[in-house]
Design a protein around this motif. Structure first.
Motif, PDB file in Angstrom:
ATOM      1  N   GLU A  97       0.822  -1.202  -0.105  1.00 29.46           N
ATOM      2  CA  GLU A  97       0.045  -0.092   0.006  1.00 29.46           C
ATOM      3  C   GLU A  97       0.730   1.244  -0.151  1.00 29.46           C
ATOM      4  N   ARG A  98       2.027   1.188   0.726  1.00 34.23           N
ATOM      5  CA  ARG A  98       2.751   2.350   0.789  1.00 34.23           C
ATOM      6  C   ARG A  98       3.719   2.524  -0.417  1.00 34.23           C
ATOM      7  N   VAL A  99       3.970   1.375  -1.238  1.00 39.60           N
ATOM      8  CA  VAL A  99       4.625   1.514  -2.188  1.00 39.60           C
ATOM      9  C   VAL A  99       3.866   2.061  -3.439  1.00 39.60           C
ATOM     10  N   ARG A 100       2.644   1.615  -3.400  1.00 41.29           N
ATOM     11  CA  ARG A 100       1.697   2.427  -4.395  1.00 41.29           C
ATOM     12  C   ARG A 100       1.763   3.897  -4.414  1.00 41.29           C
ATOM     13  N   LYS A 101       1.894   4.574  -3.157  1.00 38.66           N
ATOM     14  CA  LYS A 101       1.836   5.960  -3.134  1.00 38.66           C
ATOM     15  C   LYS A 101       3.305   6.532  -3.169  1.00 38.66           C
ATOM     16  N   ARG A 102       4.229   5.774  -3.538  1.00 40.79           N
ATOM     17  CA  ARG A 102       5.598   6.184  -3.855  1.00 40.79           C
ATOM     18  C   ARG A 102       6.506   6.577  -2.604  1.00 40.79           C
ATOM     19  N   ARG A 103       6.099   6.117  -1.415  1.00 44.39           N
ATOM     20  CA  ARG A 103       6.579   6.406  -0.119  1.00 44.39           C
ATOM     21  C   ARG A 103       8.086   5.720  -0.103  1.00 44.39           C
ATOM     22  N   PRO A 104       8.902   6.472   0.786  1.00 46.32           N
ATOM     23  CA  PRO A 104      10.084   5.826   1.046  1.00 46.32           C
ATOM     24  C   PRO A 104      10.197   4.272   1.465  1.00 46.32           C
ATOM     25  N   ALA A 105       9.391   3.951   2.361  1.00 47.35           N
ATOM     26  CA  ALA A 105       9.541   2.516   2.919  1.00 47.35           C
ATOM     27  C   ALA A 105       8.546   1.954   2.118  1.00 47.35           C
ATOM     28  N   GLY A 106       8.789   0.797   1.251  1.00 53.62           N
ATOM     29  CA  GLY A 106       7.605  -0.185   0.738  1.00 53.62           C
ATOM     30  C   GLY A 106       7.709  -1.516   1.059  1.00 53.62           C
ATOM     31  N   PHE A 107       7.474  -2.323  -0.014  1.00 58.00           N
ATOM     32  CA  PHE A 107       7.061  -3.606   0.182  1.00 58.00           C
ATOM     33  C   PHE A 107       8.188  -4.328   0.879  1.00 58.00           C
ATOM     34  N   ARG A 108       9.550  -4.366   0.443  1.00 55.47           N
ATOM     35  CA  ARG A 108      10.604  -5.090   1.032  1.00 55.47           C
ATOM     36  C   ARG A 108      11.029  -4.581   2.386  1.00 55.47           C
ATOM     37  N   THR A 109      10.779  -3.260   2.622  1.00 55.42           N
ATOM     38  CA  THR A 109      11.286  -2.509   3.766  1.00 55.42           C
ATOM     39  C   THR A 109      10.219  -3.180   5.084  1.00 55.42           C
ATOM     40  N   TYR A 110       8.934  -3.297   4.849  1.00 52.60           N
ATOM     41  CA  TYR A 110       7.767  -3.519   5.744  1.00 52.60           C
ATOM     42  C   TYR A 110       8.150  -5.013   5.873  1.00 52.60           C
ATOM     43  N   MET A 111       8.418  -5.806   4.907  1.00 54.90           N
ATOM     44  CA  MET A 111       8.365  -7.136   5.077  1.00 54.90           C
ATOM     45  C   MET A 111       9.624  -7.661   6.052  1.00 54.90           C
ATOM     46  N   LEU A 112      10.777  -6.846   5.702  1.00 52.08           N
ATOM     47  CA  LEU A 112      11.917  -7.262   6.355  1.00 52.08           C
ATOM     48  C   LEU A 112      11.609  -6.885   8.067  1.00 52.08           C
ATOM     49  N   VAL A 113      11.203  -5.573   8.229  1.00 47.86           N
ATOM     50  CA  VAL A 113      10.866  -5.301   9.475  1.00 47.86           C
ATOM     51  C   VAL A 113       9.997  -6.135  10.307  1.00 47.86           C
ATOM     52  N   CYS A 114       8.785  -6.226   9.980  1.00 48.82           N
ATOM     53  CA  CYS A 114       7.794  -7.419  10.485  1.00 48.82           C
ATOM     54  C   CYS A 114       8.757  -8.790  10.877  1.00 48.82           C
ATOM     55  N   MET A 115       9.339  -9.197   9.619  1.00 44.46           N
ATOM     56  CA  MET A 115       9.736 -10.519   9.866  1.00 44.46           C
ATOM     57  C   MET A 115      11.077 -10.340  11.051  1.00 44.46           C
ATOM     58  N   ASN A 156      12.665   0.280  20.574  1.00 47.88           N
ATOM     59  CA  ASN A 156      13.584   1.231  20.781  1.00 47.88           C
ATOM     60  C   ASN A 156      14.543   1.619  19.101  1.00 47.88           C
ATOM     61  N   GLY A 157      14.747   0.396  18.817  1.00 48.12           N
ATOM     62  CA  GLY A 157      15.657   0.419  17.633  1.00 48.12           C
ATOM     63  C   GLY A 157      15.079   0.737  16.320  1.00 48.12           C
ATOM     64  N   ILE A 158      13.677   0.774  16.074  1.00 46.29           N
ATOM     65  CA  ILE A 158      13.078   0.767  15.047  1.00 46.29           C
ATOM     66  C   ILE A 158      12.998   2.373  14.603  1.00 46.29           C
ATOM     67  N   GLY A 159      13.380   2.994  15.781  1.00 42.05           N
ATOM     68  CA  GLY A 159      13.478   4.464  15.683  1.00 42.05           C
ATOM     69  C   GLY A 159      14.193   5.131  14.492  1.00 42.05           C
ATOM     70  N   PHE A 160      15.365   4.613  14.395  1.00 42.21           N
ATOM     71  CA  PHE A 160      16.281   4.980  13.355  1.00 42.21           C
ATOM     72  C   PHE A 160      15.857   4.635  11.903  1.00 42.21           C
ATOM     73  N   LEU A 161      15.015   3.651  11.548  1.00 46.90           N
ATOM     74  CA  LEU A 161      14.229   3.670  10.324  1.00 46.90           C
ATOM     75  C   LEU A 161      13.307   4.652  10.045  1.00 46.90           C
ATOM     76  N   GLY A 162      12.385   4.769  11.214  1.00 46.78           N
ATOM     77  CA  GLY A 162      11.323   5.848  10.983  1.00 46.78           C
ATOM     78  C   GLY A 162      11.881   7.041  10.686  1.00 46.78           C
ATOM     79  N   ALA A 163      13.132   7.667  11.439  1.00 46.59           N
ATOM     80  CA  ALA A 163      13.600   8.727  11.595  1.00 46.59           C
ATOM     81  C   ALA A 163      14.124   8.985   9.893  1.00 46.59           C
ATOM     82  N   GLY A 164      14.716   7.844   9.346  1.00 46.19           N
ATOM     83  CA  GLY A 164      15.049   7.977   7.795  1.00 46.19           C
ATOM     84  C   GLY A 164      13.850   8.133   6.934  1.00 46.19           C
ATOM     85  N   THR A 165      12.803   8.001   7.433  1.00 46.39           N
ATOM     86  CA  THR A 165      11.581   8.351   6.312  1.00 46.39           C
ATOM     87  C   THR A 165      11.182   9.650   6.571  1.00 46.39           C
ATOM     88  N   ILE A 166      11.401  10.363   7.397  1.00 46.40           N
ATOM     89  CA  ILE A 166      10.844  11.665   7.623  1.00 46.40           C
ATOM     90  C   ILE A 166      11.755  12.834   7.297  1.00 46.40           C
TER      91      ILE A 166
END
Length: 241
Positions: A33-51, A93-103
């Motif tokens: 859904e995010r990659v459809r809107k051309r957002r920085p984090a898309g299909f593979r990023t969400y997949m890897l984070v969740c896994m 705590n660690g997921i913050g660095f990924l989130g900060a990179g998309t803002i």
């Protein structure tokens, strides 16, 4: 809790494989859904984070199982203890660095990427639930996250378009044109309650710009206000932010 799923909560090869596959599937679906809107984090990023989050919880459970079974004597001898929650806490705590990179903050002083960052964080939390084998929670969590990022934007857009408050970014020829722009804005039956002006920089070939924070006295189309300002010859660019 559904009793029929209890065997999938055990530490077995089938259970571990299912959890990792579910994390890849649900994380990937949200990323699509995010990659459809051309957002920085898309299909593979969400997949890897969740896994990765799911794998972290599985590792915690595995360590706890080994310490209380095969490694019992060794753990008692060296005083080894384990806390199954500490790995999950580090993920949060660690997921913050990924989130900060998309803002990012655009040249219009507009903040973008907050929804993507929040989605990554929620995806990581969903991965923790998958890794823990909390399947009932996972189903609800996935449905709600997907609802937020897929359906609610339409409601959000409708609310913004009908709101009386507007933030308008205007790029113009020179600072002498600010008064003319302000008069044109006020002529649209609106009130200006704040203005942020940025002087242009010749070395960067940037024109001066301003952000006008306004409130309309009566409900009207935002495009009407934008069109009125854009008619000025001194205005180079205009956008609602």
């Amino acid at each position: 809790m559904i009793a029929q799923l209890d065997w999938l909560r055990e530490m077995s090869t089938v259970s571990v494989l299912l959890r990792l596959l579910l994390a890849m599937l649900f994380g990937g679906l949200i990323g699509l859904e995010r990659v459809r809107k051309r957002r920085p984090a898309g299909f593979r990023t969400y997949m890897l984070v969740c896994m990765g989050a799911a794998l972290t919880v599985i590792l915690s459970q595995y360590e706890f199982y080994m310490v209380t079974h095969e490694w019992t004597e060794l753990a008692a001898e060296i005083g080894l203890r384990t806390d199954v929650s500490r790995f999950g806490a580090q993920v949060i705590n660690g997921i913050g660095f990924l989130g900060a990179g998309t803002i990012i903050v655009t040249g219009k002083q507009e903040v973008k990427g907050l929804t993507t960052a929040a989605g990554l964080w929620a995806s990581a939390c969903m991965g923790l639930a998958i890794g823990a084998g909390f399947y009932e929670c996972v189903a609800l969590c996935f449905a709600l996250i997907f609802l937020v990022i897929r359906l609610l934007p339409f409601i959000e857009t409708a609310i913004i378009e009908n709101a009386r408050n507007m933030n308008i970014y205007v790029e113009f020829q020179s600072l002498d044109d600010v008064g003319e722009i302000i008069n044109r804005i006020k002529s649209q039956d609106v009130q200006i309650y704040e203005v942020e002006i940025e002087r242009g920089r010749e070395e960067r070939s940037r024109n001066p710009s301003a952000i006008f924070f306004i409130r309309m006295n009566q409900k009207q189309a935002h495009t009407r206000v934008l069109a009125a300002i854009s008619e000025l010859e001194s205005v180079y660019a205009i956008d609602e932010i």
